[in-house]
Design an enzyme around this catalytic site. Structure first.
Site, PDB file in Angstrom:
ATOM      1  N   LYS A 179       0.841  -1.199   0.000  1.00  0.00           N
ATOM      2  CA  LYS A 179       0.000   0.000   0.000  1.00  0.00           C
ATOM      3  C   LYS A 179       0.877   1.249   0.000  1.00  0.00           C
ATOM      4  CE  LYS A 179      -3.744  -1.870   2.963  1.00  0.00           C
ATOM      5  NZ  LYS A 179      -4.919  -1.655   2.102  1.00  0.00           N
ATOM      6  N   ASP A 203      -7.670  -2.515  10.632  1.00  0.00           N
ATOM      7  CA  ASP A 203      -8.061  -3.624   9.761  1.00  0.00           C
ATOM      8  C   ASP A 203      -8.467  -4.860  10.560  1.00  0.00           C
ATOM      9  OD1 ASP A 203      -8.640  -4.159   7.138  1.00  0.00           O
ATOM     10  OD2 ASP A 203      -6.721  -5.111   6.707  1.00  0.00           O
ATOM     11  N   ARG A 254     -10.266 -11.543   2.788  1.00  0.00           N
ATOM     12  CA  ARG A 254     -11.180 -12.602   2.349  1.00  0.00           C
ATOM     13  C   ARG A 254     -10.517 -13.976   2.416  1.00  0.00           C
ATOM     14  NH1 ARG A 254     -12.000  -9.578  -3.157  1.00  0.00           N
ATOM     15  NH2 ARG A 254     -11.520  -7.939  -1.662  1.00  0.00           N
ATOM     16  N   ASP A 282      -3.014  -7.604  -1.391  1.00  0.00           N
ATOM     17  CA  ASP A 282      -3.726  -6.667  -0.519  1.00  0.00           C
ATOM     18  C   ASP A 282      -5.190  -7.043  -0.354  1.00  0.00           C
ATOM     19  OD1 ASP A 282      -3.974  -4.481   1.142  1.00  0.00           O
ATOM     20  OD2 ASP A 282      -4.263  -3.043  -0.485  1.00  0.00           O
TER      21      ASP A 282
END
Length: 463
Positions: free
Chosen positions: A243, A254, A317, A313
């Protein structure tokens, strides 16, 4: 930090009466007050705008009452927790609501009062306001205090920076919560994740010297089964798809999904709801090192589905996939995942609304109505089947980051649905952060969706 009501009787003579007045009803209320009160409010130019406060003086500098503004209906539609706009401005004391306008939701506003006293003071001293409220008549004080405590836990966990809130510390916070409610916690760490068939959790977390792990907390022995799955990425560099600094600055949040399910779990356990609760948190740090997973890798999940990595990134999931597969093996009545998963969700609905995906229309409606009732607004998003091909790359069963940038939140939800029990899955793609201070919600970590879920549980699980 204890966010609690004053522990005194509502008719205690030391309590200060609190008059809550709105724009439409102010003039009619004022003419019924004493001459002293009328003169004081007129002399001080008091207007009943949202958050306005006036302390009515007595003899020798004493206080006899407080008047706070509740604004107009238009004002209140533009925000939440109207009474909380005034609470921090009140001087120290114990207040009993003596009058409130039509449309006043005592349960919501009492919760807002408690939450307005929240301060994150781990690194810098600072107390909340000293105005205490007597719980309004007819309101379940124990319930509201449990909700406030759960929300405070969520906020604290998100606000703590990653140097002090890694997988070890998230495990410690979960263990503390389990001990407080006599729940059972088991943990699988490091390379044991491979032995126990959690390859995606291990792969995402292996580049960090802070070992990845799966936290598994259980509580309750009877009733329907509810499994909460929370994304616990304690810091996300983006991995080899690094990032930029501007996007990395808030990545301590996060693990906001994990923080939110722990706050919700506290509410459920403190209120002793008649259900079997399981909380699963894959706790990792997505770091960069020689053994970091790479774009182009193809990984095999716990469920056996293969995943092509097109962006490191899009790691949330992946860890959720293994946890959802485990959750489904237990055949729960409902699985709910919560994750700070996609920027696409923020672009779609901004930071205030919690986007959610529900396979069952009745559950979806129950959640929406509950969110409206308890001032925890939600917005339903679609599990849009025609987009399924977007998460199927051809070289593997699934793609963790479909090209093109379209429908990013929806494709992430479709990806996760592949690992959950069919027909029993609900997913929240939350933000977990309040970008600017608002009544009862200071800038920083914030719970999203938890109170709506709690309110809807009786209908969702037929409790």
């Amino acid at each position: 930090m204890a966010l609690t009501f004053a522990k005194v009787a509502s008719d205690d003579p030391d309590n200060l009466p609190l008059f809550i007045v709105d724009t439409d009803g102010f003039d009619a209320w004022l003419v019924e007050q004493s001459e002293t009160t009328q003169n004081w409010l007129k002399a001080t130019g008091f207007k009943p705008g949202l958050g306005a406060v006036s302390i009515i003086p007595g003899d020798k500098g004493s206080k006899t009452a407080a008047v706070v503004g509740f604004g107009s209906e238009k004002d209140r539609k533009r925000g939440r927790f109207a009474l909380a706009a005034a609470a921090p401005k009140l001087s120290e004391g114990t207040y009993t609501i003596a009058q409130n306008p039509d449309g006043f939701d005592a349960e919501v506003e009492a919760l807002g009062w408690l939450l307005s006293a929240y301060r994150f003071d781990r690194y810098k001293s600072g107390a909340g306001h000293e105005a205490k409220l007597v719980c309004p008549d007819g309101i379940d004080a124990e319930k509201i205090e449990a909700i406030a405590a759960g929300e405070a836990l969520t906020r604290d966990l998100i606000n703590i920076p990653a140097n002090d809130m890694g997988p070890d510390e998230l495990e410690a916070a979960t263990s503390k919560l389990a001990d407080a409610h006599s729940a059972q916690l088991s943990v699988i760490r490091g390379d044991d994740l491979l032995k126990e068939n959690f390859p995606l959790i291990h792969t995402v977390g292996r580049a960090s010297d802070r070992a990845p792990r799966l936290l598994d907390m259980r509580w309750g022995g009877t009733g329907p089964k509810l499994t909460l799955v929370g994304k616990g990425v304690c810091f996300d560099t983006g991995g080899l798809n690094l990032k930029p600094g501007s996007s990395m600055g808030l990545m301590k949040k996060d693990m906001g999904g994990a923080a939110t399910v722990l706050g919700l779990a506290h509410m459920i356990m403190a209120l002793k709801l008649p259900l079997q609760l399981r909380v699963l948190i894959p706790a990792v740090e997505n770091a960069v090192s020689a053994n970091a997973f790479r774009p182009g890798d193809i990984l095999t999940s716990r469920k056996g589905l293969t995943v092509e990595i097109n962006n490191t990134d899009a790691e949330g999931r992946l860890v959720l996939a293994d946890a959802l597969a485990l959750a489904s093996e237990d055949d729960p009545d409902q699985i709910i995942s919560m994750a700070t998963l996609t920027g696409a969700a923020r672009i779609a609905v901004g930071p205030d609304l919690s986007p959610y995906y529900a396979e069952d229309d009745n559950i979806a409606e129950a959640l929406f109505q509950a969110g409206s009732k308890v001032a925890d607004p939600l917005w339903r998003m679609p599990f849009w089947d025609p987009y399924e091909p977007m998460v199927e790359p051809g070289i593997a069963d699934l793609d963790n980051a479909p090209a093109g940038g379209f429908a990013g939140s929806i494709t992430a939800a479709l990806f996760l649905r592949r690992f959950a029990t069919e027909g029993r899955y609900t997913h929240f793609d939350i933000y977990g952060w309040n970008p600017s201070a608002k009544p009862a919600r200071p800038k920083g970590g914030v719970g999203m969706g938890a109170r709506a879920i709690l309110e809807a549980l009786p209908e969702i699980l037929d409790l």
